[in-house]
Enzyme design. Structure first.
Site: not given
Ligand code: PGA
Length: 257
Positions: A12-14, A175, A107, A181, A105, A219, A240-241
């Protein structure tokens, strides 16, 4: 049966990466995936999916061509078309080459106030367009501290998934909001407990519940992926990251065995 569920590692590059950097990353992943299939015994044990910002979907579709890496969106509107400025329909994602879409998600739930009912309508739209919906659920830190994690996840599941969905068009991503994150993750026991609970709740509420993949997200890094992906009922990861670094994303995929 668990052995029928091929693991899925999704990036997930967001809201990250402009075109040049996105292309470099996608080409590097595609190169590694193609090379791994050429070398006997080196192919990946999991499916790989990347979900870039919408601006990069078309160019990435081309950059990933020739590889088996799948393309996904990060959200969609419930309607197929119409007067919804700034939104994208599931049909548009499908049209640009997506096979999957992340929905609900945390976010989106916090930045855009998305309710379970809104996520449910989007999941139905994904199904209508022939996409696999990756529906995200997870408790906040306060809810975890109050011992409500299982209850919260069960409530989100019950409200976010249309009954007609099942193994062919649905993936769940657990999640925990406090793990996203932050570099913090639940214990192996905690992840296993929630995933088993999700599996139980799916039974009787969706089609072919035993075939629905349940990803863990929050994470996930090369250093903890092996441990997390070995937990029963963990059928992959939503990353993600670490999905923004080709070597890290690849190492996580490799952790699937
Ligand atoms: P993270 O994000 O891997 O950076 O924690 C996961 C996610 O939000 O899907």
């Amino acid at each position: 049966m668990a052995q029928d569920r091929r693991k899925l590692v999704a990036g997930n590059w967001k809201m990250n990466l402009l075109r040049d950097d996105g292309l470099v990353l996608a080409r590097e992943l595609a190169h590694r995936e193609v090379a791994a299939r050429r070398i006997g015994g080196a192919h990946l044990a999991c499916e790989l999916l990347v979900c870039p910002p919408a601006t990069l979907l078309a160019v990435l579709g081309e950059a990933l061509g020739g590889s088996k890496i799948l393309l996904g969106g990060q959200d969609c509107h419930a309607e197929a078309k119409g007067a919804h400025t700034g939104d994208l329909s599931a049909e548009m994602l499908q049209d640009v080459g997506c096979s999957h879409v992340i929905l609900g998600h945390s976010e989106r739930r916090s930045d855009h106030g998305e309710s379970d009912a809104a996520v449910c309508a989007k999941a139905a739209a994904a199904r209508r367009a022939g996409l696999v919906a990756i529906v995200c659920v997870g408790e906040s830190e306060a809810e975890r501290m109050a011992g409500q994690a299982l209850e919260v996840v069960a409530r989100q599941l019950a409200g976010s998934i249309p009954a007609e969905m099942g193994a062919g068009d649905l993936v769940i991503a657990y999640e925990p909001v406090w793990a996203i994150g932050t570099g913090r993750t639940p214990t192996v026991h905690e992840v296993g407990e929630v995933h088993a609970h999700i599996r139980e709740r799916l039974a009787g509420s969706v089609a072919e519940p035993a075939g629905v993949r349940i990803l863990y997200g929050g994470s996930v890094k090369p250093g903890n992926a092996g441990e997390l992906l070995a937990i029963g009922d963990v059928d992959g990861a939503l990353v993600g990251g670490a999905s923004l670094v080709a070597g890290d994303f690849w190492a996580i995929a490799r952790s699937c065995g």
